[in-house]
Design a protein around this motif. Sequence first.
Motif, mmCIF file in Angstrom:
data_model
loop_
_atom_site.group_PDB
_atom_site.id
_atom_site.type_symbol
_atom_site.label_atom_id
_atom_site.label_comp_id
_atom_site.label_asym_id
_atom_site.label_seq_id
_atom_site.Cartn_x
_atom_site.Cartn_y
_atom_site.Cartn_z
ATOM 1 N N GLY A 558 22.570 -49.278 83.635
ATOM 2 C CA GLY A 558 21.332 -50.036 83.593
ATOM 3 C C GLY A 558 20.343 -49.585 84.645
ATOM 4 O O GLY A 558 20.721 -49.212 85.763
ATOM 5 N N LEU A 559 19.056 -49.614 84.300
ATOM 6 C CA LEU A 559 18.008 -49.162 85.208
ATOM 7 C C LEU A 559 16.742 -49.964 84.940
ATOM 8 O O LEU A 559 16.341 -50.125 83.779
ATOM 9 N N PHE A 560 16.103 -50.451 86.018
ATOM 10 C CA PHE A 560 14.804 -51.120 85.942
ATOM 11 C C PHE A 560 13.788 -50.330 86.749
ATOM 12 O O PHE A 560 14.115 -49.734 87.790
ATOM 13 N N SER A 561 12.549 -50.390 86.289
ATOM 14 C CA SER A 561 11.498 -49.642 86.981
ATOM 15 C C SER A 561 11.146 -50.258 88.323
ATOM 16 O O SER A 561 10.777 -49.531 89.257
ATOM 17 N N ASP A 562 11.232 -51.589 88.471
ATOM 18 C CA ASP A 562 10.852 -52.248 89.717
ATOM 19 C C ASP A 562 11.546 -53.598 89.800
ATOM 20 O O ASP A 562 12.125 -54.086 88.820
ATOM 21 N N ARG A 563 11.493 -54.251 90.953
ATOM 22 C CA ARG A 563 12.273 -55.443 91.237
ATOM 23 C C ARG A 563 11.833 -56.656 90.440
ATOM 24 O O ARG A 563 12.618 -57.564 90.202
ATOM 25 N N ASN A 564 10.554 -56.742 90.033
ATOM 26 C CA ASN A 564 10.069 -57.955 89.380
ATOM 27 C C ASN A 564 9.920 -57.829 87.868
ATOM 28 O O ASN A 564 9.516 -58.790 87.222
ATOM 29 N N THR A 601 28.037 -47.316 90.843
ATOM 30 C CA THR A 601 26.962 -46.805 91.672
ATOM 31 C C THR A 601 25.707 -47.624 91.427
ATOM 32 O O THR A 601 25.591 -48.321 90.415
ATOM 33 N N LYS A 602 24.753 -47.550 92.366
ATOM 34 C CA LYS A 602 23.536 -48.342 92.284
ATOM 35 C C LYS A 602 22.380 -47.449 91.866
ATOM 36 O O LYS A 602 22.104 -46.428 92.502
ATOM 37 N N LEU A 603 21.686 -47.860 90.785
ATOM 38 C CA LEU A 603 20.492 -47.155 90.344
ATOM 39 C C LEU A 603 19.217 -47.907 90.705
ATOM 40 O O LEU A 603 18.152 -47.295 90.778
ATOM 41 N N ASN A 604 19.296 -49.215 90.889
ATOM 42 C CA ASN A 604 18.129 -50.024 91.214
ATOM 43 C C ASN A 604 18.095 -50.249 92.726
ATOM 44 O O ASN A 604 18.936 -50.971 93.284
ATOM 45 N N GLY A 605 17.125 -49.645 93.394
ATOM 46 C CA GLY A 605 17.105 -49.649 94.847
ATOM 47 C C GLY A 605 16.888 -50.998 95.473
ATOM 48 O O GLY A 605 17.222 -51.200 96.644
ATOM 49 N N TYR A 606 16.359 -51.972 94.761
ATOM 50 C CA TYR A 606 16.080 -53.282 95.340
ATOM 51 C C TYR A 606 17.301 -54.189 95.359
ATOM 52 O O TYR A 606 17.253 -55.296 95.906
ATOM 53 N N GLU A 607 18.420 -53.779 94.767
ATOM 54 C CA GLU A 607 19.605 -54.621 94.686
ATOM 55 C C GLU A 607 20.494 -54.432 95.906
ATOM 56 O O GLU A 607 20.552 -53.348 96.503
#
Length: 1018
Positions: A558-564, A601-607
Motif C-alpha cells: 500500500g502507498l499514499f501520496s500524502d498523510r491527509n 517495510t514502510k512506504l508511507n513516510g508519515y507513519e
Amino acid sequence: MSGEINSVPRYVSHRIWQVIVFLTLLGGPVTVAPAQTSFFGAPKASYEEPEYEPSEKESIAISAEYSQQWEEDFVSVSILKGNCRIQQGEATLRSRQMVIWHRKTRQTDRISVYMEGEVRVDLPGESKTENSLLVNLVTQNGLKQDFRRPARITTAPDDPVLNRAIERRGIPHDHQLKRAQFIVEKPPLEGPELSPIPEQEIVTDFRRIRLFPRSAVPYNVQSFPSTHTVPPEQIWVITGGVNLLIDGVEGLEMVDMSADRIIIWTDGRNTQNFNSEIRQSKETPFEIYLEGNIEIRQGTYFLKANRAFYDAREERAVMLDAELKTRLPELGEDIRVRASQIRQLSKGAYLAQNAWATGSQFGKPGYKIQSSDVFIEDRYTTPWLGSGSAELDPITGQPMPNKRAWLTSSNNTFEIGNVPLFYLPYVSSPAEDIYFPITGLRFGNDRIFGFQVETEWDMFKLLGLERPEGTKWEGQVDYYSYRGVGIGQSGNYQGANLFGFDNIFSGNAEAFYIHDSGTDNLGLDRRDLVPSTKDRYFLNHQHRQTSPFGMTLSSEAGLFSDRNFQQEYFQSDFNNRKDVETLLHLKQQQDNWSWSVIGRTKLNGYENTTDWLPKADLFLLGEPLFGNLVNWTSHSSVGYGKLKPGSAPYNPQQDVFTPLPFIADSQGLVAMTRNQLEAPFNLGPVILTPYVMGEAAYWEQGLQQQQIDRLYGSAGLRGSIMAERIFPDVYNPYFNLNGLAHKMVLEADYSFSDASENLSGIAQYNEFDDNAQEMFRERLVINTFGGVLPPQFDPRFYAVRTGAGRGVTDPYYELVDDQQVLRMAWRHRLQTKTGPPDRMRTKDWMTLDLEASYFPDADRDNFGEDFGLLGGHYQWFLGDRTTLAANAYYDVFDGAQQLWDVSLTSQRTNRLSVNVALQQIKGGADLDSQILSAGLNYVMSQKWSAGISTAYDLGENVNRGQILSLTRTGADFITSLGMSYNQSTGNAGIGLTIMPRFGNFGGGPADLSSILGNTASQ
C-alpha cells in the motif's frame, strides 16, 4: 420451394424461439430440469454385499474440496467435487466427484452415493477401482461433513454429474434392496471384461408437430402442392387461430406457438394429406410463417411478435417486431426485451437490430438500454489459474468444455423515459449480464468538494473481456467542481488451486488518482490545509491464501501520496479499516501450536511503523504437563527491527504535530521469550489457578539507542466461583419473561510483577494503535492540553495499569513494568426462555458486569489511589427489538478519566426504529464533553421512507451535526434525497441518487453516506 411468400427471408430454425430469443434478448442458456428422485426409492441396479460391512453404530465422515447443497422433497442433495472421501469404520470410498442423497430419520442417517472418476473402494484386505459406482450407507451415529468451499443454492439441475447420477439410480435391478450397510454393484457373472453400462441416449432423429385450435372455433386449412420446387413441396395455409406444439428438436424443450394465421412448407412426397399430428425426420424440410398476435412459450419464456419465419432443418430464423418477457435467475427479476428484427445467422450466432431491454413492467418503460445492433455467439472459455480443478469428462478424462453465450452490442444508450443519459459505442459481455456497464451513480453538492458526480463501471463488460469466475473489477470516474477529476479502479478475486497447488485464496486491489486543485478540510483547526502535492493517489493490494496443514500466506502492499489524502477522500476507511501496509506474512497453525514469519517495510513516510527484516514467532498454548496437573504456554519471538518515526506534516503551522515520545529512530535485534505455567484445581465450588510467568527480552537499541536486557516475572492466583438460582414461576408477557434464572460469577486475579528495566527506556517496536489513533495523539498534546501531555493520559502507562501487555501471547510485550494488583469482577446474568413451545431457547434478559482493581502500591501504580479502573456494563433486553444499555469507566485520582454512556435502541414495528444515546467523555481540566445523539427511521408507506439523525454537545453547548434523508421506492426507480450538516468542518451538503431497480443497481434504498458522498462522513 415455391415463391408464394417472398417478402421476408424464410430461413429459420426451431431453436430460435427459445435460444435466440433468450440469448439475443439478453437472457441465459436453456436448461432442462431433471425429474425428482426419491431417496427411499430402491436404487435400480444389481447389488451384492461384500464380506466386510460397516456397522450402523459407526459414524460416516464425508469430506471434499467443493460442495453444493440444497433440499429436495425432504432429502438433502449434495454435489461434491475434488478429493471426495467417505469413511465408515474401516471402509473408505474415494473419487473425484460424488452426488449424495441424504435422508435423516429419528434414529438413522441414510445416504445414497454416486461416485465417478478414479473411484477407489478400500475394505479390510481388499481394494477395488471403478470408473463409477453407486452405493448405499446407513449409520445410527450421525454424519460428519468437512467441505473447504461449501455453497448453498436452490438447485443445480444442469450439472452433468447430477444428471448422470440420476440416470444411474434409474437403471433396473433384479431384486429388492435390503437394509444395506455397504452395498456395491455386482459385476457381471460372465464375459471376458467388466464393461460400463452405456448411458441412455436421447433420441433426436425425429420431430413431432401437433396442431390445435386457438379457441373454441375450429381453424381452417387449405392444402395444395407446389410442383415448382425439387423436391415438390406441400403447402398448408391455416387461418382462424391455431396453436402449434413442436418437440423433438435437438437441444430444446417443447415449444408452444400460436398465431392468427400460419403457412407451413414441408416435403410433399410423404405428406400430401393434412394431419393434426405430424411425425417426420429432422432432415425433412419444415418451414413456417406466422402472422398476427403471435405468442410463443417455452418454460418461463414468453414471446410476442407480429411476423415470424423459421426453418427447422437449416436452423435459420427471422422474427419481426418481437418482444420477450422472461425471468433471469441470475438477477432474480423479470426482464423485457424488444427488437425490430432478430436473425439467426448460423448455428449459435444471432443478430438483433434496434433492440432495447428493461426491467420495467409498464407498457412504456421508465428506463431502458437501447442498442442498434446486438450480436450473440457461443464462446468456449477456459478457467483461469485460480478457478480450481476443471470438471473432467468421466469417460475421456479430459476437461469438459465450458460454453457461454456471449453478447456484443453497438451504439448503446441508457435512457430514462426518452431522455438519454449515457452512451457507449461498444459493449461486450456474457449474455446473462445484459445491463449497462455502469454499476453506481451519485450526485451531490457541498462546501468541500463542490458539485459532485461519482460513477462506477464494470470494467470486464466495458472492455469486452471474459470475466473469470470469482472476480470483480470496477472502474471509477468522479468529478468534483472544487477539486478536479478523479479516476480509480477496484476489484476482488477468489478461487482455489492457484498455480496448480492445493490452496484457497482471495484478495482485493484498489487505486485512485486525482490532480487536486483544492485544499483539505479535516475539521476544527484544520479547515484549509494545503496538500503537500497536487498529484494525489493511493494504491493498495491484499492477498490471503490458505493451504493444507494449516498454512496461511498473506501479502499486502500500500502507498499514499500524502498523510491527509485518505482522511480527506476516504474518511470511513481511515477511521474503520485496517492500516494500509506493505508486508509478507507466512503462518502455520496446528492443534495448540503455531509459528509465523513476517517481513514488513514502510512506504508511507508519515507513519510510525517498524520495518521487520524479518521477524519470527513461535506459540505453544495450554500444553498439559505431569498428567494434566500443569499447563504450559509459551511465546518466543526474534527479529531485526527498524523503528522509523513518522515525518512531520507539510505545513505544521496549520496542522499541529507532536512526535510520540515512545517512538525513536532505533534499529537492531529484538528478541523475547515468555513462558507460563498454571495449575488449575477445584476447591469445593471455587476454581483456583495459581500461575507463574517469566520473560527474557533483548533490544539492541532502545529509545536512546542503548542496549537493553530485560528480565520480567509475574506470579499470581486466579479464582472464580459461580452461583445460580432459578425462579420457574416468574411470568410476565409485557417484559417477555417466561421463567427466570439468575447466574452470578465472582472473579479475582492477584498478581505480583517485577521487571529489571523500566518501560520508559524501551522503544515501542510493536505498535498498539492504528494510524488514525496515532495521528490523533500527535495533535492531542497541543490542541487539547496546550503542549504538555498529562501523565494520566500516557497511553503506555495506561496499558500497564490495565494489564494489556502481560499476557503470554500479547503482541506488544514491551508494555509491562513493576506492578502489584488485585483485579476483581462480579458478573450477573438474568436469563429466560423464549420461542415456540416445542423449540424453547435460553436467552439473556438482563446482564450486569462490575469491575474494579486494587493497587497495594498506589503511589507507584495508580497515582496515589488504592482503587481504580472502576467499570460497569449493563444491558436490558426488553424484547427481541428493544435494548437499554449503559457503560461506565472511571478512575478516582485527580484529572482522571470519567467515561459513561447510556442508550436505548428500539424497533418495535417493521416501520419504525429509534435510537437515543447520551455519552460523556471527561478527563483533566480541558476535556469535557456530553454528546446527546438521536436517530429515527420511519417507513411511511410502501413507497416512502424517511430518516433523520442529530447530535448535540451538552458540555460545550454546541450543535455537532444532522443528517436527513427521504426515499421513494417506485416500480422502476429508487430516488433518495439526502441533506447533512457537520459543525466540525462547517460543511453542509445535499445529495441525490436515482437508481433503476434492476441488474447492477440493486433494489434497496442506498446508504445515506453513499448518497451524500464525502459530506456525511466528515
